[in-house]
Every structure is written in structure tokens, then in C-alpha cells.
Write an enzyme that holds these catalytic residues in place. Structure first.
Site, PDB file in Angstrom:
ATOM      1  N   ASP A   1      91.942 -29.245  -4.009  1.00 28.57           N
ATOM      2  CA  ASP A   1      93.371 -29.455  -4.257  1.00 28.57           C
ATOM      3  C   ASP A   1      93.603 -30.666  -5.151  1.00 28.57           C
ATOM      4  O   ASP A   1      92.729 -31.508  -5.312  1.00 28.57           O
ATOM      5  CB  ASP A   1      94.153 -29.601  -2.935  1.00 28.57           C
ATOM      6  CG  ASP A   1      93.432 -30.471  -1.911  1.00 28.57           C
ATOM      7  OD1 ASP A   1      92.599 -31.323  -2.309  1.00 28.57           O
ATOM      8  OD2 ASP A   1      93.703 -30.306  -0.717  1.00 28.57           O
TER       9      ASP A   1
ATOM     10  N   ASN B   1      99.306 -30.909  10.229  1.00 28.61           N
ATOM     11  CA  ASN B   1     100.271 -29.801  10.296  1.00 28.61           C
ATOM     12  C   ASN B   1      99.585 -28.446  10.201  1.00 28.61           C
ATOM     13  O   ASN B   1     100.242 -27.431   9.995  1.00 28.61           O
ATOM     14  CB  ASN B   1     101.326 -29.945   9.187  1.00 28.61           C
ATOM     15  CG  ASN B   1     100.739 -29.812   7.788  1.00 28.61           C
ATOM     16  OD1 ASN B   1      99.543 -29.618   7.615  1.00 28.61           O
ATOM     17  ND2 ASN B   1     101.594 -29.924   6.783  1.00 28.61           N
TER      18      ASN B   1
ATOM     19  N   HIS C   1      97.319 -27.542   7.907  1.00 24.08           N
ATOM     20  CA  HIS C   1      96.900 -27.058   6.588  1.00 24.08           C
ATOM     21  C   HIS C   1      95.385 -27.124   6.437  1.00 24.08           C
ATOM     22  O   HIS C   1      94.711 -27.920   7.081  1.00 24.08           O
ATOM     23  CB  HIS C   1      97.635 -27.779   5.446  1.00 24.08           C
ATOM     24  CG  HIS C   1      97.304 -29.210   5.215  1.00 24.08           C
ATOM     25  ND1 HIS C   1      98.221 -30.108   4.703  1.00 24.08           N
ATOM     26  CD2 HIS C   1      96.178 -29.917   5.397  1.00 24.08           C
ATOM     27  CE1 HIS C   1      97.646 -31.293   4.581  1.00 24.08           C
ATOM     28  NE2 HIS C   1      96.416 -31.210   5.002  1.00 24.08           N
TER      29      HIS C   1
ATOM     30  N   GLU D   1      99.826 -25.374   2.859  1.00 24.40           N
ATOM     31  CA  GLU D   1     100.796 -25.894   3.808  1.00 24.40           C
ATOM     32  C   GLU D   1     101.356 -24.772   4.688  1.00 24.40           C
ATOM     33  O   GLU D   1     101.209 -23.581   4.364  1.00 24.40           O
ATOM     34  CB  GLU D   1     101.952 -26.528   3.030  1.00 24.40           C
ATOM     35  CG  GLU D   1     101.556 -27.778   2.252  1.00 24.40           C
ATOM     36  CD  GLU D   1     101.525 -29.027   3.107  1.00 24.40           C
ATOM     37  OE1 GLU D   1     100.808 -29.052   4.126  1.00 24.40           O
ATOM     38  OE2 GLU D   1     102.230 -29.992   2.756  1.00 24.40           O
TER      39      GLU D   1
END
Ligand code: PGA
Length: 253
Positions: free
Chosen positions: A70, A139, A141, A146
Site C-alpha cells: 500500500d 479496524n 484492515h 479498509e
């Protein structure tokens, strides 16, 4: 139902060693392998362990191809906040992987969608991912997929959640945090021939247990790893593993 191989270790250092063992064994078996590694605090121990083995001459990464997972949109590797730049400083620069074997996300391309497709083609050209090492976001991910990401998502640009922007702000030291990133997709990651999820710390215990045992849902992107359980090894320290179900498939070392 398939179960992943679960390795529970005492602490962060042991997690790094166990993950390094898999990465090094992969490279011994497949010296030209395409490999992905995550950014964040979780993989640093693994990187240090791999670097120690490279420096001792016990591991040769000179023929692998490293695919980044990423990068923030509009951020180049020489930006102090670049994820690729962080990976370079933390691991790649001392790894012996030649610069032309390192594949950053094309996060500044004029046509981001076309460049993301080309990145997928580049992975395929190198035989597909032999190994994808992943961290787990608070969270849920994986890479920067996401909440809202689907299990068949491909490499693409997406908006970051407020939670991730807040987390990134710690690194951006007062500068404005990008709100978009390009990430390798979940579907792309699930095609890897081997996946390793590394998880450390009590703060991840709940999201980790839901990822492995809960329903598959875009609300928790790591839950789609259940589709690759036969090819997945999870390595967790005891605090992170505290909420996992007991299972006859569970291997504890
Ligand atoms: P961390 O990040 O290793 O810093 O907890 C994990 C992630 O967001 O993937």
C-alpha cells in the site's frame, strides 16, 4: 471446515522469529519468489530477524521480487511519510533486494486505475505472490483494505477511514494526512500461494478473534482470510491470541 495453522508464541520477539522462519524458508524453496510484506509496528521484529540472517549470510534475498502492499495517493517514496520509504529505511535498504526488484504501488500515476491494473499484471508476470505476509489493522484492515472492502477486491485506490487517518497522523507529525491510498486488493492477496498473518498485543485480541471466527463481512476485511484458511498461517503472541476459540486444529508452539 478448514482451519488455518495457528502458531501462538510468548511475545513479540518470538512472533518476529517465527514469521522470519517462514519468509526465509520460502526464499530457500523459491529464490525468485514474489513476496509481499506489511508496514506498521507489527512486522519490525520480523524485519530485524530477517536482516540479521541476511547479514550473517544465512539468507539471500537478491533474487526475490518484493511487492509493496500500500501507499498514500500522491506520496512518492522519497516523502518522509511514504509507506514505501518507511519500508525501505526499515528493511529493504539493507535486505540485499535489488532496487529493480522492488515494486512500489504506482500511487502517483496520472491514471491510477490503469496503473493499479498494471500492478496486478506485474504480480502475475512474476508468477503470482508466493508469500503474502500481512498485519492486522485495529479496524480489521489487511494491507489498506479498509472496512467496506469486498473479498474479491483488486488493487485500487480507496478512501481511508477516519480511524486510519488518525492512526497515520501519528506518523505524519503535524502535516496533513492523505485521505486516499492505493492498496493491493483482498482478492489479489487471497490468491497468494501462502499467507501469513502476524498479530501482536492485547489491543488486537478482539478484532483478531472476529477475523478468524466471526462472519465474513466487508465490515471486517480480514475476515475474508477465512477463504484462504488452507494456505494461511497466523502467528500471534499470547496477548493477541487471548480471545481465540480453543480448537483441535490449533497448533501451539
Ligand atoms: P500496526 O498496523 O502493525 O502498526 O498495528 C497494522 C496495520 O494497520 O496493518
Amino acid at each position: 471446515m478448514d482451519a488455518p495453522k495457528i502458531v501462538i508464541v510468548d511475545d513479540y520477539a518470538a512472533m518476529g522469529r517465527a514469521a522470519a522462519d517462514i519468509l526465509v524458508a520460502t526464499v530457500e524453496r523459491a529464490p525468485r519468489a514474489a513476496i509481499s510484506v506489511p508496514t506498521g509496528s507489527t512486522p519490525v521484529g520480523m524485519f530485524d530477524e530477517v536482516l540479521a540472517r541476511v547479514e550473517a549470510g544465512a539468507c539471500d534475498l537478491s533474487r526475490i521480487h518484493l511487492f509493496c502492499l500500500d501507499e498514500y495517493i500522491g506520496v512518492t517514496a522519497d516523502d518522509p511519510n511514504s509507506l514505501t520509504g518507511w519500508l525501505a529505511r526499515t528493511f529493504l535498504d539493507r535486505s540485499g533486494i535489488p532496487a529493480h526488484h522492488i515494486h512500489p504501488l504506482p500511487s502517483t500515476a496520472p491514471d491510477l486505475a490503469a496503473a493499479a491494473s498494471a500492478y496486478e499484471a506485474e504480480i502475475a508476470r512474476h508468477g503470482g505472490l508466493e508469500l503474502a505476509v500481512l498485519g492486522l489493522g485495529g479496524n480489521g484492515h489487511i494491507a489498506y483494505n479498509e472496512p467496506g472492502s469486498t473479498g474479491d477486491s483488486r488493487t485500487r485506490v480507496l478512501s481511508l477511514t477516519q480511524e486510519s487517518i488518525a492512526q497515520a497522523a501519528g506518523y505524519f507529525e503535524g502535516r496533513s494526512v492523505p485521505t486516499e491510498a492505493m492498496t493491493v486488493g483482498i482478492g489479489t492477496l487471497l490468491e497468494a500461494r501462502n499467507l501469513v498473518l502476524i498479530v501482536s498485543g492485547a489491543a488486537k485480541a478482539d478484532v483478531f478473534a472476529r477475523a478468524l471466527h466471526g462472519p465474513q463481512t466487508p465490515d471486517l476485511p480480514a475476515s475474508f482470510l477465512q477463504n484462504a484458511f488452507v494456505r494461511l498461517t497466523v502467528i500471534a503472541d499470547r496477548p493477541a491470541a487471548a480471545h481465540l476459540h480453543q480448537s483441535p486444529h490449533r497448533g501451539i508452539s
